[in-house]
Design a protein around this motif. Sequence first.
Motif, mmCIF file in Angstrom:
data_model
loop_
_atom_site.group_PDB
_atom_site.id
_atom_site.type_symbol
_atom_site.label_atom_id
_atom_site.label_comp_id
_atom_site.label_asym_id
_atom_site.label_seq_id
_atom_site.Cartn_x
_atom_site.Cartn_y
_atom_site.Cartn_z
ATOM 1 N N PRO A 125 15.079 -86.149 44.775
ATOM 2 C CA PRO A 125 14.639 -86.416 43.416
ATOM 3 C C PRO A 125 14.900 -85.178 42.550
ATOM 4 C CG PRO A 125 12.760 -85.782 44.738
ATOM 5 C CD PRO A 125 13.965 -85.741 45.654
ATOM 6 N N VAL A 126 15.288 -85.385 41.304
ATOM 7 C CA VAL A 126 15.530 -84.233 40.436
ATOM 8 C C VAL A 126 14.872 -84.441 39.084
ATOM 9 C CG1 VAL A 126 17.719 -83.620 41.557
ATOM 10 C CG2 VAL A 126 17.745 -85.126 39.573
ATOM 11 N N TYR A 127 14.408 -83.334 38.513
ATOM 12 C CA TYR A 127 13.865 -83.340 37.153
ATOM 13 C C TYR A 127 13.967 -81.928 36.585
ATOM 14 C CZ TYR A 127 10.694 -83.583 33.188
ATOM 15 O OH TYR A 127 10.170 -83.512 31.924
ATOM 16 N N ASN A 128 14.758 -81.782 35.527
ATOM 17 C CA ASN A 128 14.968 -80.471 34.904
ATOM 18 C C ASN A 128 15.294 -79.414 35.960
ATOM 19 O OD1 ASN A 128 14.453 -81.651 32.441
ATOM 20 N ND2 ASN A 128 12.378 -80.836 32.244
ATOM 21 N N ASP A 180 17.606 -89.003 39.181
ATOM 22 C CA ASP A 180 17.127 -88.141 38.100
ATOM 23 C C ASP A 180 15.991 -88.831 37.353
ATOM 24 O OD1 ASP A 180 17.482 -85.776 36.198
ATOM 25 O OD2 ASP A 180 17.609 -87.501 34.854
ATOM 26 N N ASP A 181 14.897 -88.092 37.177
ATOM 27 C CA ASP A 181 13.692 -88.631 36.553
ATOM 28 C C ASP A 181 13.631 -88.252 35.066
ATOM 29 O OD1 ASP A 181 11.288 -89.978 36.386
ATOM 30 O OD2 ASP A 181 10.086 -88.326 37.194
ATOM 31 N N CYS A 182 14.710 -88.599 34.343
ATOM 32 C CA CYS A 182 14.793 -88.347 32.891
ATOM 33 C C CYS A 182 14.756 -86.853 32.553
ATOM 34 C CB CYS A 182 13.684 -89.083 32.149
ATOM 35 S SG CYS A 182 13.774 -90.869 32.288
ATOM 36 N N PHE A 192 21.574 -91.726 40.557
ATOM 37 C CA PHE A 192 20.921 -92.819 39.846
ATOM 38 C C PHE A 192 19.971 -92.208 38.825
ATOM 39 C CE2 PHE A 192 22.065 -94.165 44.086
ATOM 40 C CZ PHE A 192 22.780 -95.332 43.839
ATOM 41 N N GLU A 193 19.865 -92.865 37.676
ATOM 42 C CA GLU A 193 19.061 -92.311 36.592
ATOM 43 C C GLU A 193 17.957 -93.290 36.191
ATOM 44 O OE1 GLU A 193 21.435 -90.419 33.407
ATOM 45 O OE2 GLU A 193 23.192 -90.944 34.648
ATOM 46 N N ASN A 224 10.491 -91.515 32.586
ATOM 47 C CA ASN A 224 9.957 -90.486 33.473
ATOM 48 C C ASN A 224 8.822 -91.092 34.294
ATOM 49 O OD1 ASN A 224 7.738 -88.028 33.711
ATOM 50 N ND2 ASN A 224 9.840 -87.394 34.088
ATOM 51 N N SER A 225 8.994 -91.135 35.612
ATOM 52 C CA SER A 225 8.086 -91.915 36.464
ATOM 53 C C SER A 225 7.469 -91.135 37.612
ATOM 54 C CB SER A 225 8.841 -93.125 37.033
ATOM 55 O OG SER A 225 9.406 -93.903 36.000
ATOM 56 N N GLY A 226 7.888 -89.900 37.840
ATOM 57 C CA GLY A 226 7.308 -89.092 38.898
ATOM 58 C C GLY A 226 8.145 -89.076 40.166
#
Length: 248
Positions: free
Chosen positions: A12-15, A41-43, A65-66, A70-72
């Motif tokens: 999982p990735v975020y920023n 990617d979580d937005c 996948f995007e 934003n869902s955690g």
Amino acid sequence: MVEQPLVSVIMPVYNSEQFVGKAIQSVQKQTYSNWELVITDDCSKDKTVPYIKQYINKDKRIKLFELKNNSGAAVARNTCLDRATGRFIAFLDSDDLWHAEKLDKQVKFMLAHDFAFTFTGYDFIGHTNKVISVPEKINFQGMLKNTIIGTLTVMIDKRQTGTFYMPLVKRGQDLLTWALLLKKIPYAYGLNESLSSYRVVKGSLSNNKIKAIKRTWHNYYYELQLGFFKTLYYFVFYVFNALKKHYS
């Protein structure tokens, strides 16, 4: 030559633009070649996505996948799990690293003993002398007493466990997942060798010890429904072993 089973790596990735490149490279450097890296990617609001796409253009084993909202981390990991096609499932967060022989040694370890769930030792980026050693095996009760299973070290044989997902809790979904799996299978088995490197990021959720303690109590009492006295019993061991691991 025996064909290597496919390993699906869940990320999982975020920023994550600061570290995700090194995490991806540590997968690409594996001596075990039959893997797919499934990223969700979580937005992200930074340049994480275009940065990952540069790697995809050169390596088709990487899939992105995007999420639309934003869902955690749990939703991001479950999105990866939905799209994973491998027999074996491994986990790597975007700020951690694997040693080059991680997949090779762990797959051989699992195949040799027909293990459904394994984990390994790991070290800390920037701390050359700090290494987490792991026991030969651990069951449901033993896992509740400590934090010995590092997510970046886990490998699951989905052929034995069946399809699984992470619970949609706000935090601690990884440890809760291991607990739920250990309700179905007798043991998780440890390969006592440091094969991964964990990055302590200042201000991260996992680095906030007070929040970790609170979420563990919540997960034991409400999610696993252990009852007050069992929760208290396991929680005392958990706190003691967590302090021992981080400060010894």
